[in-house]
Design a protein around this motif. Structure first.
Motif, PDB file in Angstrom:
ATOM      1  N   THR A  22     -10.292 -70.037  30.115  1.00  0.00           N
ATOM      2  CA  THR A  22      -9.534 -68.981  29.445  1.00  0.00           C
ATOM      3  C   THR A  22      -9.805 -68.988  27.939  1.00  0.00           C
ATOM      4  O   THR A  22      -9.941 -67.932  27.316  1.00  0.00           O
ATOM      5  CB  THR A  22      -8.030 -69.156  29.714  1.00  0.00           C
ATOM      6  N   ILE A  25     -13.192 -67.407  27.339  1.00  0.00           N
ATOM      7  CA  ILE A  25     -13.109 -65.947  27.445  1.00  0.00           C
ATOM      8  C   ILE A  25     -12.416 -65.374  26.216  1.00  0.00           C
ATOM      9  O   ILE A  25     -12.803 -64.321  25.706  1.00  0.00           O
ATOM     10  CB  ILE A  25     -12.389 -65.543  28.748  1.00  0.00           C
ATOM     11  N   GLY A  26     -11.398 -66.079  25.716  1.00  0.00           N
ATOM     12  CA  GLY A  26     -10.705 -65.639  24.502  1.00  0.00           C
ATOM     13  C   GLY A  26     -11.631 -65.597  23.301  1.00  0.00           C
ATOM     14  O   GLY A  26     -11.504 -64.734  22.435  1.00  0.00           O
ATOM     15  N   ILE A  28     -14.688 -64.779  23.340  1.00  0.00           N
ATOM     16  CA  ILE A  28     -15.530 -63.589  23.474  1.00  0.00           C
ATOM     17  C   ILE A  28     -14.725 -62.310  23.257  1.00  0.00           C
ATOM     18  O   ILE A  28     -15.178 -61.378  22.611  1.00  0.00           O
ATOM     19  CB  ILE A  28     -16.192 -63.568  24.868  1.00  0.00           C
ATOM     20  N   ARG A  29     -13.501 -62.265  23.776  1.00  0.00           N
ATOM     21  CA  ARG A  29     -12.741 -61.023  23.820  1.00  0.00           C
ATOM     22  C   ARG A  29     -11.914 -60.717  22.575  1.00  0.00           C
ATOM     23  O   ARG A  29     -11.600 -59.562  22.317  1.00  0.00           O
ATOM     24  CB  ARG A  29     -11.781 -61.054  25.022  1.00  0.00           C
ATOM     25  N   MET A  30     -11.532 -61.729  21.818  1.00  0.00           N
ATOM     26  CA  MET A  30     -10.645 -61.485  20.684  1.00  0.00           C
ATOM     27  C   MET A  30     -11.382 -60.788  19.537  1.00  0.00           C
ATOM     28  O   MET A  30     -12.566 -60.978  19.354  1.00  0.00           O
ATOM     29  CB  MET A  30     -10.038 -62.802  20.188  1.00  0.00           C
ATOM     30  N   PRO A  31     -10.651 -59.985  18.738  1.00  0.00           N
ATOM     31  CA  PRO A  31     -11.320 -59.124  17.761  1.00  0.00           C
ATOM     32  C   PRO A  31     -11.742 -59.781  16.453  1.00  0.00           C
ATOM     33  O   PRO A  31     -12.705 -59.355  15.836  1.00  0.00           O
ATOM     34  CB  PRO A  31     -10.279 -58.037  17.484  1.00  0.00           C
ATOM     35  N   THR A  35      -7.804 -64.769  15.500  1.00  0.00           N
ATOM     36  CA  THR A  35      -7.359 -64.763  16.893  1.00  0.00           C
ATOM     37  C   THR A  35      -8.310 -65.566  17.769  1.00  0.00           C
ATOM     38  O   THR A  35      -7.876 -66.212  18.719  1.00  0.00           O
ATOM     39  CB  THR A  35      -7.231 -63.330  17.423  1.00  0.00           C
ATOM     40  N   ARG A  36      -9.577 -65.550  17.462  1.00  0.00           N
ATOM     41  CA  ARG A  36     -10.534 -66.372  18.214  1.00  0.00           C
ATOM     42  C   ARG A  36     -10.247 -67.850  18.002  1.00  0.00           C
ATOM     43  O   ARG A  36     -10.277 -68.641  18.940  1.00  0.00           O
ATOM     44  CB  ARG A  36     -11.960 -66.061  17.775  1.00  0.00           C
TER      45      ARG A  36
END
Length: 109
Positions: A22, A25-26, A28-31, A35-36
């Motif tokens: 998780t 994936i975070g 990769i997905r966070m803006p 947040t990353r």
């Protein structure tokens, strides 16, 4: 009793692997950077802790468990400290969070 320990160990290893996945994936997905970093640091600490706990359950009361506990203590102290230092350095260098940029842009006439 051995079956119970094996099941608890397997649950800890699977849960720790889930949290580490998780966190990946975070990343990769966070803006933005903040947040990353948050996703990586929080989930990494929990994921590594659960994996180490599962490995300690499998090892039993041996020197290996003591070594794994020392690694766990290092992770629990070093990971949040490093994340805080990275966030502070980024903020002092002028890297603003995405939310702050959006609020600044919407407040200008």
């Amino acid at each position: 009793m051995s079956v119970v320990i094996d099941v608890l160990s397997a649950l800890c290893l699977v849960a720790g692997s889930f949290f580490c996945l998780t966190g990946g994936i975070g990343l990769i997905r966070m803006p933005d950077f903040y947040t990353r970093m948050h996703a990586a640091s929080i989930v990494e600490t929990l994921g590594a802790g659960l994996i180490l706990l599962g490995l300690m359950l499998e090892a039993g009361l041996t020197l290996i468990s003591v070594k794994l506990a020392m690694v766990g203590l290092l992770v629990f102290f070093a990971s949040p400290t490093a994340s805080h230092a990275l966030a502070r350095a980024a903020f002092l260098r002028g890297l603003m969070p995405e939310l702050a940029k959006a609020e600044d842009a919407s407040s200008k006439p």
